[in-house]
Design a protein around this motif. Sequence first.
Motif, mmCIF file in Angstrom:
data_model
loop_
_atom_site.group_PDB
_atom_site.id
_atom_site.type_symbol
_atom_site.label_atom_id
_atom_site.label_comp_id
_atom_site.label_asym_id
_atom_site.label_seq_id
_atom_site.Cartn_x
_atom_site.Cartn_y
_atom_site.Cartn_z
ATOM 1 N N GLN A 72 -2.209 0.114 -0.620
ATOM 2 C CA GLN A 72 -2.427 0.382 -1.967
ATOM 3 C C GLN A 72 -1.689 1.680 -2.273
ATOM 4 N N GLN A 73 -0.690 1.732 -3.153
ATOM 5 C CA GLN A 73 -0.380 3.236 -3.602
ATOM 6 C C GLN A 73 -0.553 2.987 -5.120
ATOM 7 N N TYR A 74 -1.546 4.073 -5.241
ATOM 8 C CA TYR A 74 -1.955 4.372 -6.952
ATOM 9 C C TYR A 74 -2.001 5.825 -7.404
ATOM 10 N N ARG A 75 -0.881 6.315 -8.129
ATOM 11 C CA ARG A 75 -0.765 7.755 -8.279
ATOM 12 C C ARG A 75 -0.763 8.270 -6.844
ATOM 13 N N LEU A 76 -1.792 9.366 -6.851
ATOM 14 C CA LEU A 76 -1.931 10.101 -5.399
ATOM 15 C C LEU A 76 -2.841 9.507 -4.375
ATOM 16 N N VAL A 77 -3.329 8.257 -4.649
ATOM 17 C CA VAL A 77 -4.271 7.630 -3.851
ATOM 18 C C VAL A 77 -3.458 6.508 -2.811
ATOM 19 N N SER A 78 -3.555 6.507 -1.567
ATOM 20 C CA SER A 78 -2.928 5.411 -0.849
ATOM 21 C C SER A 78 -4.052 5.019 0.155
ATOM 22 N N PRO A 95 4.762 -5.708 7.509
ATOM 23 C CA PRO A 95 5.895 -6.748 8.136
ATOM 24 C C PRO A 95 5.448 -7.946 8.633
ATOM 25 N N SER A 96 6.170 -8.866 8.565
ATOM 26 C CA SER A 96 5.750 -10.309 8.928
ATOM 27 C C SER A 96 5.672 -10.177 10.872
ATOM 28 N N ARG A 97 6.432 -9.423 11.301
ATOM 29 C CA ARG A 97 6.418 -9.392 12.652
ATOM 30 C C ARG A 97 5.573 -8.271 13.453
ATOM 31 N N PRO A 98 5.077 -8.677 14.546
ATOM 32 C CA PRO A 98 4.256 -7.579 15.346
ATOM 33 C C PRO A 98 5.080 -6.242 15.651
ATOM 34 N N ALA A 99 4.740 -5.186 15.624
ATOM 35 C CA ALA A 99 5.553 -3.965 16.014
ATOM 36 C C ALA A 99 4.739 -2.740 16.690
ATOM 37 N N GLU A 100 5.292 -1.889 17.321
ATOM 38 C CA GLU A 100 4.574 -0.851 18.073
ATOM 39 C C GLU A 100 4.055 0.023 16.898
ATOM 40 N N PRO A 101 2.430 0.186 17.041
ATOM 41 C CA PRO A 101 1.785 0.951 16.130
ATOM 42 C C PRO A 101 2.196 2.564 16.085
ATOM 43 N N PRO A 102 2.307 2.951 14.689
ATOM 44 C CA PRO A 102 2.813 4.281 14.667
ATOM 45 C C PRO A 102 1.693 5.072 15.007
ATOM 46 N N SER A 103 2.140 6.638 14.929
ATOM 47 C CA SER A 103 1.379 7.531 15.413
ATOM 48 C C SER A 103 1.413 8.704 14.285
ATOM 49 N N TYR A 104 0.481 9.112 13.523
ATOM 50 C CA TYR A 104 0.290 10.149 12.394
ATOM 51 C C TYR A 104 -0.610 11.044 12.710
ATOM 52 N N GLY A 105 -0.110 12.324 12.767
ATOM 53 C CA GLY A 105 -0.718 13.460 13.268
ATOM 54 C C GLY A 105 -1.749 14.073 12.100
ATOM 55 N N THR A 106 -2.814 14.810 12.461
ATOM 56 C CA THR A 106 -3.617 15.600 11.465
ATOM 57 C C THR A 106 -2.761 16.326 10.407
ATOM 58 N N PRO A 107 -1.799 17.187 10.925
ATOM 59 C CA PRO A 107 -1.284 17.830 9.784
ATOM 60 C C PRO A 107 -0.588 17.156 8.837
ATOM 61 N N ARG A 108 0.194 15.873 9.150
ATOM 62 C CA ARG A 108 0.749 14.933 8.129
ATOM 63 C C ARG A 108 -0.488 14.494 7.139
ATOM 64 N N ARG A 109 -1.622 13.993 7.598
ATOM 65 C CA ARG A 109 -2.465 13.457 7.098
ATOM 66 C C ARG A 109 -3.251 14.369 5.997
ATOM 67 N N LEU A 110 -3.371 15.741 6.401
ATOM 68 C CA LEU A 110 -3.678 16.894 5.523
ATOM 69 C C LEU A 110 -2.858 17.110 4.244
ATOM 70 N N ILE A 111 -1.439 17.065 4.761
ATOM 71 C CA ILE A 111 -0.524 17.270 3.763
ATOM 72 C C ILE A 111 -0.741 16.235 2.662
ATOM 73 N N LEU A 112 -0.692 15.022 3.061
ATOM 74 C CA LEU A 112 -1.007 13.940 2.019
ATOM 75 C C LEU A 112 -2.194 13.953 1.289
ATOM 76 N N ASP A 113 -3.445 14.365 2.073
ATOM 77 C CA ASP A 113 -4.809 14.382 1.402
ATOM 78 C C ASP A 113 -4.812 15.670 0.486
ATOM 79 N N ILE A 114 -4.183 16.677 0.630
ATOM 80 C CA ILE A 114 -4.236 17.832 -0.128
ATOM 81 C C ILE A 114 -3.685 17.860 -1.186
ATOM 82 N N GLN A 115 -2.868 16.790 -1.771
ATOM 83 C CA GLN A 115 -2.150 16.798 -2.748
ATOM 84 C C GLN A 115 -3.117 16.776 -4.085
ATOM 85 N N PRO A 116 -4.186 16.155 -4.216
ATOM 86 C CA PRO A 116 -5.193 16.140 -5.255
ATOM 87 C C PRO A 116 -5.835 17.470 -5.476
ATOM 88 N N ALA A 117 -5.518 18.573 -4.510
ATOM 89 C CA ALA A 117 -5.983 19.861 -4.635
ATOM 90 C C ALA A 117 -5.144 20.687 -5.577
#
Length: 213
Positions: free
Chosen positions: A77-83, A147-169
């Motif tokens: 889900q992508q809604y405004r700053l919410v994912s 995607p309709s086909r399996p793929a290798e799971p991605p890896s997202y580090g803490t810095p990327r997640r913090l950058i995304l989550d800090i947007q509402p701040a």
Amino acid sequence: MSTGPARALTYPLLVTSGTLAVVAAWVPFADIDQLSALAVVALAVLGYTAYQLGLAFGVLPTGLVATGAVRGRRVRQQYRLVSRSWLEITSGDRMVWQPVFYEPALSTLTATELELTGHSIQDGNTRFYPSGRARTTEPTGKLIDNPSRPAEPPSYGTPRRLILDIQPAIGAPLVGLLWVYVMNGGLGAFVATTTVAAATFTWLSAIRGSDPS
């Protein structure tokens, strides 16, 4: 491969700990009114975190009443700053959407058979942890299919997640200005309120199950 709660819940609990650390750091400099406000924030963070963990581990009901084998797929889900990640679950002619804490296996989850109990959602050895109550109507905003086909799971580090989550701040300075206006504080009060508000906004995104994908 089995995935435990450490994989899905480590990040939101890390942000929770960081938020409480920010609150605690201002305690020595606070007056009585500020101490009261900091206590309220800390109790709110602890209370809502406990509630979310209760949902995640099946201690509290999420409203997902189906049990046994059901068809399910993940949508983002992508809604405004919410994912957020949701499992779209079909049982008979009934469809529900269950928000879950993000873990890499979700990014590559194709339509599959999920096993539901009263306390857990499993895909083989992988367990998904609810991050809120299930709903019977489609989540608001843009829903992006996997995607309709399996793929290798991605890896997202803490810095990327913090950058995304800090947007509402971005609204944190307004909270600081409001506090100064109402309580007649100075620069120190503004800085303290702004940093606590920014940490709290970031925590709220994380503890509700933000999706970095």
